[in-house]
Motif scaffolding. Structure first.
Motif, PDB file in Angstrom:
ATOM      1  N   ALA A  66       0.830  -1.207   0.000  1.00 27.08           N
ATOM      2  CA  ALA A  66       0.000   0.000   0.000  1.00 27.08           C
ATOM      3  C   ALA A  66       0.861   1.251   0.000  1.00 27.08           C
ATOM      4  N   GLN A  67       1.960   1.241   0.731  1.00 30.86           N
ATOM      5  CA  GLN A  67       2.839   2.404   0.765  1.00 30.86           C
ATOM      6  C   GLN A  67       3.518   2.651  -0.577  1.00 30.86           C
ATOM      7  N   VAL A  68       3.938   1.570  -1.232  1.00 29.74           N
ATOM      8  CA  VAL A  68       4.630   1.722  -2.509  1.00 29.74           C
ATOM      9  C   VAL A  68       3.681   2.205  -3.599  1.00 29.74           C
ATOM     10  N   LEU A  69       2.479   1.649  -3.641  1.00 28.12           N
ATOM     11  CA  LEU A  69       1.557   1.947  -4.739  1.00 28.12           C
ATOM     12  C   LEU A  69       0.721   3.198  -4.508  1.00 28.12           C
ATOM     13  N   LEU A  70       0.632   3.675  -3.258  1.00 30.15           N
ATOM     14  CA  LEU A  70      -0.182   4.858  -2.983  1.00 30.15           C
ATOM     15  C   LEU A  70       0.255   6.072  -3.800  1.00 30.15           C
ATOM     16  N   PRO A  71       1.526   6.455  -3.823  1.00 31.87           N
ATOM     17  CA  PRO A  71       1.894   7.641  -4.619  1.00 31.87           C
ATOM     18  C   PRO A  71       1.697   7.440  -6.121  1.00 31.87           C
ATOM     19  N   VAL A  72       1.868   6.206  -6.594  1.00 35.30           N
ATOM     20  CA  VAL A  72       1.661   5.921  -8.021  1.00 35.30           C
ATOM     21  C   VAL A  72       0.187   6.096  -8.376  1.00 35.30           C
ATOM     22  N   LEU A  73      -0.691   5.496  -7.588  1.00 40.26           N
ATOM     23  CA  LEU A  73      -2.119   5.594  -7.868  1.00 40.26           C
ATOM     24  C   LEU A  73      -2.642   6.997  -7.610  1.00 40.26           C
ATOM     25  N   ALA A  74      -2.009   7.727  -6.707  1.00 43.91           N
ATOM     26  CA  ALA A  74      -2.433   9.108  -6.457  1.00 43.91           C
ATOM     27  C   ALA A  74      -2.324   9.936  -7.731  1.00 43.91           C
ATOM     28  N   ARG A  75      -1.265   9.734  -8.488  1.00 42.71           N
ATOM     29  CA  ARG A  75      -1.083  10.499  -9.722  1.00 42.71           C
ATOM     30  C   ARG A  75      -1.866   9.915 -10.893  1.00 42.71           C
ATOM     31  N   GLU A  76      -2.007   8.595 -10.909  1.00 38.46           N
ATOM     32  CA  GLU A  76      -2.687   7.969 -12.046  1.00 38.46           C
ATOM     33  C   GLU A  76      -4.207   8.037 -11.952  1.00 38.46           C
ATOM     34  N   SER A  77      -4.744   7.914 -10.723  1.00 41.61           N
ATOM     35  CA  SER A  77      -6.192   7.753 -10.587  1.00 41.61           C
ATOM     36  C   SER A  77      -6.882   8.810  -9.730  1.00 41.61           C
ATOM     37  N   PHE A  78      -6.118   9.550  -8.915  1.00 37.99           N
ATOM     38  CA  PHE A  78      -6.766  10.443  -7.964  1.00 37.99           C
ATOM     39  C   PHE A  78      -6.303  11.886  -8.074  1.00 37.99           C
ATOM     40  N   GLY A  79      -5.695  12.250  -9.177  1.00 35.47           N
ATOM     41  CA  GLY A  79      -5.467  13.665  -9.444  1.00 35.47           C
ATOM     42  C   GLY A  79      -4.162  14.265  -8.984  1.00 35.47           C
ATOM     43  N   GLY A  80      -3.310  13.518  -8.293  1.00 31.29           N
ATOM     44  CA  GLY A  80      -2.021  14.096  -7.974  1.00 31.29           C
ATOM     45  C   GLY A  80      -1.550  13.859  -6.551  1.00 31.29           C
ATOM     46  N   ASP A  81      -0.512  14.611  -6.204  1.00 28.76           N
ATOM     47  CA  ASP A  81       0.172  14.392  -4.937  1.00 28.76           C
ATOM     48  C   ASP A  81      -0.660  14.784  -3.723  1.00 28.76           C
ATOM     49  N   ALA A  82      -1.628  15.672  -3.909  1.00 25.65           N
ATOM     50  CA  ALA A  82      -2.451  16.089  -2.772  1.00 25.65           C
ATOM     51  C   ALA A  82      -3.197  14.899  -2.173  1.00 25.65           C
ATOM     52  N   PHE A  83      -3.616  13.978  -3.014  1.00 28.20           N
ATOM     53  CA  PHE A  83      -4.304  12.773  -2.533  1.00 28.20           C
ATOM     54  C   PHE A  83      -3.362  11.930  -1.674  1.00 28.20           C
ATOM     55  N   TYR A  84      -2.112  11.835  -2.103  1.00 30.52           N
ATOM     56  CA  TYR A  84      -1.115  11.069  -1.350  1.00 30.52           C
ATOM     57  C   TYR A  84      -0.900  11.676   0.035  1.00 30.52           C
ATOM     58  N   GLY A  85      -0.700  12.983   0.071  1.00 25.78           N
ATOM     59  CA  GLY A  85      -0.468  13.642   1.349  1.00 25.78           C
ATOM     60  C   GLY A  85      -1.674  13.591   2.263  1.00 25.78           C
TER      61      GLY A  85
END
Length: 258
Positions: free
Chosen positions: A71-90
């Motif tokens: 989950a930690q590894v894929l969260l930043p990848v999916l944040a940019r691919e599916s959820f609009g960017g780094d704000a989702f990750y943070g």
């Protein structure tokens, strides 16, 4: 925003230092230390006498490897691919911390009759995060899962630490805690390393589905060991045996390194 975030983190560390400086630890009478191998053996014996402790150590280490690490590894990848960017990750990680803070405050007030049951139930909450990342296109659903995961992890951590301090003699407590940390520290990096090749070979969806299954199934297997429901064992140290020394250990949350 990035600079402000770093300055906020710097301020938080400075505030932590100011809080720690006035603390005065109790005086500890130190005796000659045994060899490292002997101390490790002492910790293993304490865990062996209480099989539920060993089971929970193994389960949490495996969950860190198979669920939290992917989950930690894929969260930043999916944040940019599916959820609009780094704000989702943070935001996701921030809500994980908010959930943890809430869970810690809640655990100060709640004394469950079956602490082991409450702890394992809290641990399974992280199993909701990978499926949410896999299937949901709605950010608030993922946010809710991260907050619930943080809450559950902190409930587990409090019950686990309190139970260890109650069940394990003080002069052996550091040995047991060290084994706990060694298990998690050994397997978590392995999970981080393997997630990339697994995602490249299978895709993110299968990896997240397997991570979600492991996040729920692994903790539940702990109930197969006697004593897990109450985090208690039939074995008790001899109360008349004098304790020659007491080690002061500071036990942080099991997943603080995550």
């Amino acid at each position: 925003p990035v600079r402000a975030a770093f300055l906020a983190a710097l301020g938080a560390f400075a505030l932590s230092l100011c809080v720690l400086v006035p603390l005065r630890e109790p005086v500890v009478v130190r005796t000659p230390r045994a060899s490292a191998w002997r101390e490790i053996a002492e910790g293993v014996r304490e865990v062996w006498r209480r099989s539920w402790i060993g089971t929970v150590i193994v389960v949490t280490a495996l969950q860190s490897m198979f669920t939290i690490a992917p989950a930690q590894v894929l969260l930043p990848v999916l944040a940019r691919e599916s959820f609009g960017g780094d704000a989702f990750y943070g935001t996701s990680l921030a809500l994980l911390s908010v959930g943890g803070l809430t869970g810690g405050v809640f655990s100060m007030l709640w004394k469950p009759r079956r602490p082991g049951l409450a702890a394992i139930a809290g641990l399974t909450a992280y199993g909701l995060v990978p499926p949410a990342l896999c299937f949901s296109q709605v950010p608030w659903i993922v946010y809710a899962c991260f907050a619930l995961a943080g809450f559950g992890i902190e409930v587990f951590s409090v019950q686990w630490v309190v139970s260890l301090q109650r069940e394990v003699p003080a002069e052996r407590l550091a040995r047991v805690v060290s084994l706990d940390w060694i298990a998690a520290s050994a397997l978590t990096p392995l999970g981080l390393i393997l997630t990339g090749p697994a995602e490249a070979a299978l895709g993110s969806a299968p990896v997240l589905l397997m991570a979600g299954f492991a996040g729920v199934a692994l903790p539940l297997t702990a109930f197969m060991t006697s004593g897990t429901t109450y985090f208690r064992s039939k074995y008790r140290p001899n109360p008349t045996k004098a304790r020659k020394r007491v080690e002061v250990v500071s036990i942080a949350s099991h997943y603080d390194h995550q």
